[in-house]
Design an enzyme around this catalytic site. Structure first.
Site, PDB file in Angstrom:
ATOM      1  N   HIS A  15      97.671  41.521 -46.770  1.00 29.12           N
ATOM      2  CA  HIS A  15      97.545  40.184 -47.363  1.00 29.12           C
ATOM      3  C   HIS A  15      97.896  39.064 -46.370  1.00 29.12           C
ATOM      4  O   HIS A  15      97.131  38.122 -46.183  1.00 29.12           O
ATOM      5  CB  HIS A  15      98.449  40.041 -48.587  1.00 29.12           C
ATOM      6  CG  HIS A  15      98.244  41.103 -49.635  1.00 29.12           C
ATOM      7  ND1 HIS A  15      97.011  41.626 -49.927  1.00 29.12           N
ATOM      8  CD2 HIS A  15      99.116  41.721 -50.467  1.00 29.12           C
ATOM      9  CE1 HIS A  15      97.145  42.524 -50.892  1.00 29.12           C
ATOM     10  NE2 HIS A  15      98.407  42.608 -51.233  1.00 29.12           N
ATOM     11  N   LYS A  69      93.467  48.878 -50.869  1.00 31.33           N
ATOM     12  CA  LYS A  69      94.552  49.174 -49.944  1.00 31.33           C
ATOM     13  C   LYS A  69      95.569  50.083 -50.635  1.00 31.33           C
ATOM     14  O   LYS A  69      95.618  50.075 -51.863  1.00 31.33           O
ATOM     15  CB  LYS A  69      95.183  47.888 -49.437  1.00 31.33           C
ATOM     16  CG  LYS A  69      95.976  47.137 -50.510  1.00 31.33           C
ATOM     17  CD  LYS A  69      97.173  46.450 -49.938  1.00 31.33           C
ATOM     18  CE  LYS A  69      98.292  46.670 -50.820  1.00 31.33           C
ATOM     19  NZ  LYS A  69      99.533  46.401 -50.873  1.00 31.33           N
ATOM     20  N   LYS A  74     110.860  41.095 -51.173  1.00 32.11           N
ATOM     21  CA  LYS A  74     111.059  41.305 -52.612  1.00 32.11           C
ATOM     22  C   LYS A  74     112.483  40.914 -52.988  1.00 32.11           C
ATOM     23  O   LYS A  74     113.373  40.877 -52.154  1.00 32.11           O
ATOM     24  CB  LYS A  74     110.807  42.770 -52.959  1.00 32.11           C
ATOM     25  CG  LYS A  74     109.343  43.167 -52.747  1.00 32.11           C
ATOM     26  CD  LYS A  74     108.920  44.282 -53.664  1.00 32.11           C
ATOM     27  CE  LYS A  74     107.463  44.656 -53.481  1.00 32.11           C
ATOM     28  NZ  LYS A  74     106.520  43.715 -54.109  1.00 32.11           N
TER      29      LYS A  74
HETATM   30  C1  BG6 Z   1     100.370  44.107 -53.823  1.00 29.56           C
HETATM   31  C2  BG6 Z   1     101.648  44.740 -53.329  1.00 29.56           C
HETATM   32  O1  BG6 Z   1      99.313  44.401 -52.946  1.00 29.56           O
HETATM   33  O2  BG6 Z   1     100.531  42.703 -53.898  1.00 29.56           O
HETATM   34  C3  BG6 Z   1     102.796  44.378 -54.244  1.00 29.56           C
HETATM   35  O3  BG6 Z   1     101.487  46.143 -53.296  1.00 29.56           O
HETATM   36  C4  BG6 Z   1     102.892  42.880 -54.407  1.00 29.56           C
HETATM   37  O4  BG6 Z   1     104.014  44.904 -53.738  1.00 29.56           O
HETATM   38  C5  BG6 Z   1     101.544  42.296 -54.800  1.00 29.56           C
HETATM   39  O5  BG6 Z   1     103.861  42.600 -55.403  1.00 29.56           O
HETATM   40  C6  BG6 Z   1     101.592  40.780 -54.784  1.00 29.56           C
HETATM   41  O6  BG6 Z   1     100.396  40.292 -55.309  1.00 29.56           O
HETATM   42  P1  BG6 Z   1     100.348  38.886 -56.050  1.00 29.56           P
HETATM   43  O7  BG6 Z   1      98.899  38.675 -56.365  1.00 29.56           O
HETATM   44  O8  BG6 Z   1     101.214  39.013 -57.254  1.00 29.56           O
HETATM   45  O9  BG6 Z   1     100.890  37.887 -55.058  1.00 29.56           O
END
Ligand code: BG6
Length: 470
Positions: free
Chosen positions: A225, A133, A324
């Site tokens: 996600h 992605k 965030k």
């Molecule tokens: C990524 C996003 O796909 O997933 C990021 O681009 C985000 O912005 C990250 O921080 C979060 O992933 P995880 O595995 O740390 O929850």
């Protein structure tokens, strides 16, 4: 039978941060025995110079000398510039089965996919294409990207990564739902009154401003996600465990999502962090972060309410939120159950008992919590909330998302990868929000807080967001 994995963008951040550590762990587990690794990038490096990069990438990880040496010996390095000519030079390094991992900025996917195919190297043997992605920035750009890929590659050859699908808990969500008679029958409107999916991060943009500014939380997190988590939480039980049947079921959920006409204000909200403090230290606001364009209206927090018009979920809201620079890291899927049909304990303090929650924790330690009401010890009939919980094993025993997904690519298992129609339907649901948010501005929230106040405006009566941990 051997397989070659070719990593395009081998000098980049994604390869260093995620792929080399995952490959090391697979090597350590003895799962790469039949695999050749080819790294390719623009840099005019010798193999030794490239291996120096791998060593640097692995320096922050626990490694043992023997598997590290085996991994190093597995690599070849090839300078290349994403032209058919450069791709043709990979030919002597290929095997019967080959996977091309495009660890590249998304703008280069079409060029790389075309160069590999046009070089002629895919004419014999088996070939797989792995892409990451973001898949477009809205429905139209995603469709254009897919047309570019499909010009040369069959859908069966394409592995679209959403790394959340490789996470232990996310894989466990399906097992928990469909391997347990005691849970699955309860996950429906008759028993559940709301579902909350939260991915809250304390991290800010961390120098990723080129990618993030103009993209924002809705496209970066919700479209992929959280939408995947939503589908896995809401879908009906597939009759067989098969990648296509599973993905049919996920698409069915998205097709059943109600898409209200008119303004999105009632079911989507956004925010942007301002200066604040985290764990006692001051942090800048989004607009003060290096590289962010002046007056940017990019949202760093997004929340949506989705309603699925199906027998199973009629009337039940699924709340999705991600942001965030929030006050805590929290990643979970939480089902809230209805009150019992009759209240036996109305004349006691048990009348105020909390409803049950079933919570899947996606961050460390990953696991499941079930909050049940029990009688508080003592002379009064009072309730207390007890947590039945299990952890899915420590980070060291567990498999990281990228290990799992690389293994699945080697095994040609599409279960944890997105099919083109999943990407398409996720955009169809969210495109109207993107349109509406192209004007106006997100609501400010202080860094270190639990997000903008407007997130509450999408909740149905009597519902409240689960608090972030203190
Ligand atoms: C990524 C996003 O796909 O997933 C990021 O681009 C985000 O912005 C990250 O921080 C979060 O992933 P995880 O595995 O740390 O929850």
């Amino acid at each position: 039978m051997s397989t070659t994995v070719v990593i395009f963008g081998a000098s980049g951040d994604l390869a260093a941060r995620l792929l080399y550590p995952a490959l090391y762990r697979l090597e350590e587990r003895g799962l790469l025995d039949e695999v050749r690794l080819v790294a390719t990038a623009l840099e005019d490096w010798t193999l030794a110079a490239f291996l120096g990069q791998v060593d640097t990438a692995l320096a922050a990880h626990r490694t043992e000398p023997a598997p590290l040496e085996r991994l190093r010996r597995r690599f070849s390095y090839q300078q290349g510039d994403l032209t058919p000519h450069a791709a043709a030079e990979l030919a002597p390094l290929l095997s019967e089965t080959n996977a091309y991992y495009l660890a590249l900025p998304p703008g280069f996917f079409p060029t790389a996919a075309a160069a590999i195919a046009e070089s002629g190297i895919t004419q014999a043997g088996r070939h797989r294409l792995v892409v990451e992605k973001p898949f477009g920035t809205d429905g139209a750009s995603a469709a254009a990207l897919e047309d570019d890929l499909h010009r040369y590659w069959d859908e069966r050859q394409i592995f679209r990564i959403d790394h959340y699908l490789g996470k232990e808990t996310v894989q466990n969500l399906s097992v928990m739902r469909f391997a347990n008679r005691v849970i699955e029958p309860l996950l429906r409107a008759e028993h559940v009154d709301q579902v909350q999916i939260t991915v809250a991060e304390t991290l800010g943009v961390e120098g990723r401003y080129r990618y993030y500014d103009g993209i924002g939380a809705l496209r970066d997190m919700i479209q992929n996600h959280l939408m995947q988590l939503f589908c896995l939480a809401a879908m009906d039980a597939p009759a067989v465990w098969d990648a296509d049947v599973l993905r049919d079921h996920k698409v069915e959920v998205m097709r059943a999502v109600r898409r209200p006409a008119g303004p999105v204000t009632g079911w989507a909200s956004r925010g942007q962090y301002t200066a604040g403090s985290l764990r006692g230290s001051p942090v800048p606001g989004y607009l003060e972060e290096p590289g962010i364009s002046a007056g940017s209206a990019t949202e760093t927090f997004a929340a949506v309410r989705l309603q699925v018009d199906s027998w199973r979920w009629q009337g039940i809201p699924f709340y999705l939120r991600s942001g965030k620079r929030l006050g805590a890291d929290l990643s979970e899927i939480a089902f809230r159950f209805r009150e019992p049909p009759t209240q036996l304990f109305t004349k006691t303090m048990l009348a105020d008992a909390e409803p049950n929650w079933l919570v899947l924790r996606l961050d460390q330690p990953e696991g499941i919590d079930l909050f049940v009401q029990t009688r508080a010890p003592g002379t009064e009939m009072a309730a207390e909330s007890s947590r039945l919980h299990t952890d899915f094993g420590s980070a060291t025993e567990g498999v990281t998302a990228y290990e799992q997904l690389l293994l699945d690519v080697l095994e040609d298992d599409h279960t944890s990868f997105l099919r083109v129609d999943e990407v398409d339907w996720a955009w169809r649901i969210l495109d109207c929000i993107i349109d509406e948010w192209s004007t106006g501005a997100p609501e400010p929230y202080q860094a270190g807080s639990s997000g903008p106040a407007c997130q509450d405006s999408i909740l149905l009566d009597g519902h409240a967001w689960r608090p972030l941990p203190e």
